[in-house]
Design a protein around this motif. Structure first.
Motif, PDB file in Angstrom:
ATOM      1  N   ASP A  44      18.462   6.365  33.059  1.00  0.00           N
ATOM      2  CA  ASP A  44      18.503   7.101  31.795  1.00  0.00           C
ATOM      3  C   ASP A  44      18.755   8.588  32.038  1.00  0.00           C
ATOM      4  OD1 ASP A  44      18.128   4.871  30.240  1.00  0.00           O
ATOM      5  OD2 ASP A  44      15.963   5.138  30.010  1.00  0.00           O
ATOM      6  N   ALA A  45      18.159   9.131  33.102  1.00  0.00           N
ATOM      7  CA  ALA A  45      18.353  10.548  33.411  1.00  0.00           C
ATOM      8  C   ALA A  45      19.798  10.823  33.820  1.00  0.00           C
ATOM      9  CB  ALA A  45      17.395  10.975  34.521  1.00  0.00           C
ATOM     10  N   THR A  46      20.390   9.922  34.600  1.00  0.00           N
ATOM     11  CA  THR A  46      21.783  10.087  35.015  1.00  0.00           C
ATOM     12  C   THR A  46      22.719   9.996  33.818  1.00  0.00           C
ATOM     13  OG1 THR A  46      21.301   9.158  37.191  1.00  0.00           O
ATOM     14  CG2 THR A  46      23.608   9.173  36.496  1.00  0.00           C
ATOM     15  N   SER A  47      22.430   9.065  32.911  1.00  0.00           N
ATOM     16  CA  SER A  47      23.244   8.926  31.701  1.00  0.00           C
ATOM     17  C   SER A  47      23.196  10.199  30.868  1.00  0.00           C
ATOM     18  CB  SER A  47      22.764   7.734  30.877  1.00  0.00           C
ATOM     19  OG  SER A  47      23.478   7.620  29.669  1.00  0.00           O
ATOM     20  N   LEU A  48      22.006  10.800  30.756  1.00  0.00           N
ATOM     21  CA  LEU A  48      21.874  12.046  30.009  1.00  0.00           C
ATOM     22  C   LEU A  48      22.644  13.166  30.702  1.00  0.00           C
ATOM     23  CD1 LEU A  48      20.599  13.775  27.760  1.00  0.00           C
ATOM     24  CD2 LEU A  48      18.603  14.073  29.254  1.00  0.00           C
ATOM     25  N   ALA A  49      22.566  13.235  32.030  1.00  0.00           N
ATOM     26  CA  ALA A  49      23.243  14.298  32.778  1.00  0.00           C
ATOM     27  C   ALA A  49      24.753  14.219  32.621  1.00  0.00           C
ATOM     28  CB  ALA A  49      22.860  14.227  34.256  1.00  0.00           C
ATOM     29  N   THR A  50      25.314  13.030  32.777  1.00  0.00           N
ATOM     30  CA  THR A  50      26.766  12.888  32.657  1.00  0.00           C
ATOM     31  C   THR A  50      27.214  13.138  31.226  1.00  0.00           C
ATOM     32  OG1 THR A  50      26.501  10.493  32.376  1.00  0.00           O
ATOM     33  CG2 THR A  50      26.954  11.298  34.592  1.00  0.00           C
ATOM     34  N   GLY A  51      26.402  12.723  30.254  1.00  0.00           N
ATOM     35  CA  GLY A  51      26.750  12.971  28.855  1.00  0.00           C
ATOM     36  C   GLY A  51      26.733  14.446  28.512  1.00  0.00           C
ATOM     37  N   LEU A  52      25.746  15.184  29.034  1.00  0.00           N
ATOM     38  CA  LEU A  52      25.684  16.622  28.792  1.00  0.00           C
ATOM     39  C   LEU A  52      26.877  17.337  29.412  1.00  0.00           C
ATOM     40  CD1 LEU A  52      21.881  17.388  29.372  1.00  0.00           C
ATOM     41  CD2 LEU A  52      23.129  17.587  27.220  1.00  0.00           C
ATOM     42  N   GLN A  53      27.272  16.909  30.621  1.00  0.00           N
ATOM     43  CA  GLN A  53      28.413  17.563  31.255  1.00  0.00           C
ATOM     44  C   GLN A  53      29.700  17.259  30.501  1.00  0.00           C
ATOM     45  OE1 GLN A  53      31.334  16.921  33.463  1.00  0.00           O
ATOM     46  NE2 GLN A  53      31.455  19.159  33.448  1.00  0.00           N
ATOM     47  N   ALA A  54      29.835  16.034  30.024  1.00  0.00           N
ATOM     48  CA  ALA A  54      31.036  15.676  29.265  1.00  0.00           C
ATOM     49  C   ALA A  54      31.134  16.480  27.979  1.00  0.00           C
ATOM     50  CB  ALA A  54      31.023  14.178  28.943  1.00  0.00           C
ATOM     51  N   ALA A  55      30.007  16.670  27.324  1.00  0.00           N
ATOM     52  CA  ALA A  55      30.014  17.390  26.048  1.00  0.00           C
ATOM     53  C   ALA A  55      30.216  18.886  26.218  1.00  0.00           C
ATOM     54  CB  ALA A  55      28.702  17.137  25.303  1.00  0.00           C
ATOM     55  N   HIS A  56      30.069  19.388  27.437  1.00  0.00           N
ATOM     56  CA  HIS A  56      30.208  20.819  27.672  1.00  0.00           C
ATOM     57  C   HIS A  56      31.142  21.102  28.834  1.00  0.00           C
ATOM     58  CE1 HIS A  56      26.177  20.164  25.866  1.00  0.00           C
ATOM     59  NE2 HIS A  56      26.620  21.102  25.059  1.00  0.00           N
ATOM     60  N   LYS A  57      32.115  20.213  29.042  1.00  0.00           N
ATOM     61  CA  LYS A  57      33.049  20.435  30.139  1.00  0.00           C
ATOM     62  C   LYS A  57      34.056  21.510  29.741  1.00  0.00           C
ATOM     63  CE  LYS A  57      36.126  16.643  28.769  1.00  0.00           C
ATOM     64  NZ  LYS A  57      36.715  15.377  29.197  1.00  0.00           N
TER      65      LYS A  57
END
Length: 677
Positions: free
Chosen positions: A532-545
């Motif tokens: 769940d933490a990895t999913s949140l991390a990748t999602g945050l980076q995608a939304a702010h790339k």
């Protein structure tokens, strides 16, 4: 300026916000519509002045929204039958409505938090400034103290927090995927309810909004999953099958070994084997100019290289070449020149263009790529010519040239094509050929298959013409504030005792950091698994790339006013003015705003809305294989596209056959790609 009732003519302040909405405004306090100076009302009784202002949302896509506020002023004229303090109290409920074309929507709902009474000399009346805030403000002042909580689904934790502060959770809205995330056991030790609820939003990558809906008996909380927003991008065909590009220079890397027909000035020419490092994909030879003078040298290609053009066509040409020092030397430079000539060989007036001068360091290790773009092909032009020039500091200075590229461009800002010639190695995306004899004809790069990649959807987002936006206060901003290249997410391992152990996962985009530097976000969560933490991390980076986009501040108007419908509302901005940055995004999500109800120059009351909008890059529903255009094969997707690039990309709509349309076994089907158009 004196105070004005809503119905009186009024000179509006200049340039307040982005959009102007001709809707009505009603302020209701404790369930009753407050007087606002309309005909038929007792004008000696307290009434609300124009200038009702609603502030809501967030200024970027990293932070959570602040509590929404409503501010307005009540005037209490002398001689009235009722005093203002009999009509408003701390804690009084405030609901601001707007009506448009017979439809009504709530713009704000909350409670009064501040009252400031004073006397206005100009109006000769008492006034009271009122501030109201939504449910999030109220929850920030309610504290939870309870026995330790066990690990549980996020939605159950949210209900538990609301129950602990005696807030009705019947209206709580949580997406199913978000609500199912397990959150850590914890010992609640007198913490504000709002902070506990915000921790749930941060941990699940969602956005916590306070909303108001009369159908839900008033205020409630809404957790929004940004990944469920309507995607504003789609998988689109960027390069159709059969498309091609040409290198119009017939001897682009001097592999034929000839300098015949060149007329050098101030130098001698020779074709040599390339010493390392070589220009990628440019063969094994280069052209070396050895100076015979101190000063200007000229390879003398202009008379030998003549690209046929159509007079007056307006086509522009890009000339690019690689250059380096041929030995350790100082004071040497290089430059490209291009011009058009008429049928008699004379230069067409005004057509000569020079590239910037490139200083060459005293080393053979570095190649520099020079570029120059011609003027639009003028009337009277018959050919395009170009030349390789330089400046020598001493007799015997060496300048090496290689990998010359000449191609058409639609505009001066268009990208320069990478070097290729007819001998370049074919790839799965491109094939290379000579249109005639090798090293004596034009080179061509062709696309054997269509290439698909994320792109702007032609239909996503409600259209909003920039003609309806006030230009004066509008700003386009591109900053690193919303840019994230690395994300650290701390989560709580539940397998340890007596307390959970904090652990960290990190996601880093090394490619982005090479370009923009490190821009990190670190967040603590109450998640319980590394997944769940990895999913949140990748999602945050995608939304702010990193994105090339710039960010901007009668059904559409209604949606933007509504305190629920406006949340993350998708718009497509059209008809951009000339001064807009060329990379400004037209695909936007509304993240917040300041709304003000006031009069225009003619005294017409309307809502003026300053909107905060974020580029859609990386936000919205992700494209799954089952949603792709069914005619798209895996091999058709552009190789540079990463999985994270598909975040925020929606379906373009099926246009081809499905697997089910191809009869046979799985083994037979996987061998029948050719059956798909």
């Amino acid at each position: 300026m004196g105070w004005q009732r809503w119905w009186q003519p009024h000179q509006a302040p200049a340039g307040v916000a982005m959009g102007v909405i001709p809707a009505t405004c009603e302020v209701w306090i404790d369930g009753k519509r407050y007087r606002d100076g309309q005909p038929g009302q007792n004008h000696a009784d307290p009434f609300v002045l124009e200038g009702v202002t609603i502030t809501w949302g967030r200024e970027n896509t990293i932070d959570q929204p602040d509590p929404a506020t409503a501010t307005f002023t009540i005037m209490d004229p002398p001689g009235g039958t009722i005093h203002f303090d009999a009509t408003v109290q701390l804690g009084s409920t405030v609901v601001v409505w707007a009506a448009l074309n017979g439809l009504r929507t709530v713009v704000f709902g909350g409670r009064i938090t501040d009252l400031t009474a004073s006397f206005d000399d100009d109006a000769g009346s008492g006034i009271c400034d009122v501030v109201a805030a939504d449910l999030l403000s109220d929850l920030a002042n309610r504290f939870v103290g309870s026995e330790p909580w066990a690990m549980q689904p996020m939605v159950d934790r949210a209900k538990r927090i609301l129950a602990a502060v005696s807030v009705n959770a019947s209206g709580l809205t949580v997406p199913a995927k978000t609500g199912a995330v397990q959150v850590s056991r914890m010992d609640v030790d007198r913490q504000p309810a709002a902070q506990l609820l915000l921790d749930l939003a941060v941990s699940t990558g969602s956005v916590l909004w306070a909303a108001y809906d009369p159908a839900k008996a008033g205020p409630y909380l809404l957790y929004e999953d940004p990944s469920s927003r309507a995607s504003l991008f789609a998988l689109v065909e960027q390069i159709p099958a059969g498309s091609s590009a040409q290198n119009l220079f017939t001897r682009p890397s001097f592999e034929d070994g000839s300098t015949t027909s060149f007329s050098p000035t101030g130098c001698t020419l020779a074709v040599l084997a390339t010493s390392q490092p070589a220009v990628p994909a440019a063969g094994s030879k280069l052209l070396r100019a050895t100076s015979t003078v101190v000063g200007a040298i000229d390879v003398g290609m202009a008379n030998a290289i003549k690209v046929p053009v159509t007079a007056g066509s307006g086509v522009r040409y890009r000339v690019a070449a690689y250059v380096r020092s041929g030995r350790n030397q100082a004071g040497v430079s290089a430059q490209l020149a291009t011009e058009f000539r008429d049928a008699a060989g004379a230069t067409v007036a005004g057509s000569a263009v020079l590239s910037p001068v490139q200083a060459l360091p005293g080393s053979t290790a570095t190649w520099f790529r020079l570029e120059v773009t011609s003027v639009a092909t003028p009337a009277g032009a018959a050919t395009l010519t170009f030349n390789l020039r330089g400046t020598a500091a001493a007799v015997g200075d060496l300048v090496d040239w290689d990998a010359i590229m000449v191609h058409t461009v639609a505009a001066a800002a268009d990208e320069t094509l990478p070097y290729f010639d007819g001998d370049s190695t074919d790839t799965s995306d491109l094939t290379y050929d000579w249109t005639g004899a090798q090293w004596a004809s034009v080179s061509q790069a062709s696309v054997p298959l269509p290439l698909w990649a994320p792109g702007v959807s032609a239909t996503a987002g409600t259209p909003l013409s920039a003609c309806n936006v006030l230009q004066d206060p509008t700003e386009w901003v591109r900053a690193v504030t919303d840019l994230v290249t690395r994300v650290s997410v701390r989560w709580l391992d539940q397998t340890t005792s007596p307390d959970p152990t904090e652990r960290t996962v990190q996601y880093v985009s090394t490619a982005d950091e090479k370009t923009f530097g490190a821009r990190g976000v670190s967040t603590s969560t109450i998640l319980t698994t590394s997944a769940d933490a990895t999913s949140l991390a990748t999602g945050l980076q995608a939304a702010h790339k990193p994105s090339p986009s710039w960010q901007s501040d009668q059904d559409l108007a209604f949606a933007l006013l509504g305190n629920v419908t406006r949340l993350g509302y998708a718009i497509a901005l059209r008809d951009l003015p000339y001064w807009t940055p060329s990379a400004a995004t037209v695909q936007l999500y509304i993240e917040g705003g300041v709304y003000r109800f006031e009069a225009d120059d003619a005294g017409q009351m309307r809502w003026v809305m300053a909107l905060v909008a974020a580029p859609a890059t990386g936000l919205g529903g992700s494209l799954t294989y089952g949603k792709t255009d069914l005619s798209v094969r895996f091999i058709d997707v552009k190789r540079s596209v990463r999985y994270i690039d598909m975040v925020g990309v929606g379906a373009a709509g099926p246009t081809g056959p499905d697997w089910a349309d191809i009869a046979g076994t799985w083994d037979q089907q996987t061998k029948r790609w050719a059956d798909l158009p």
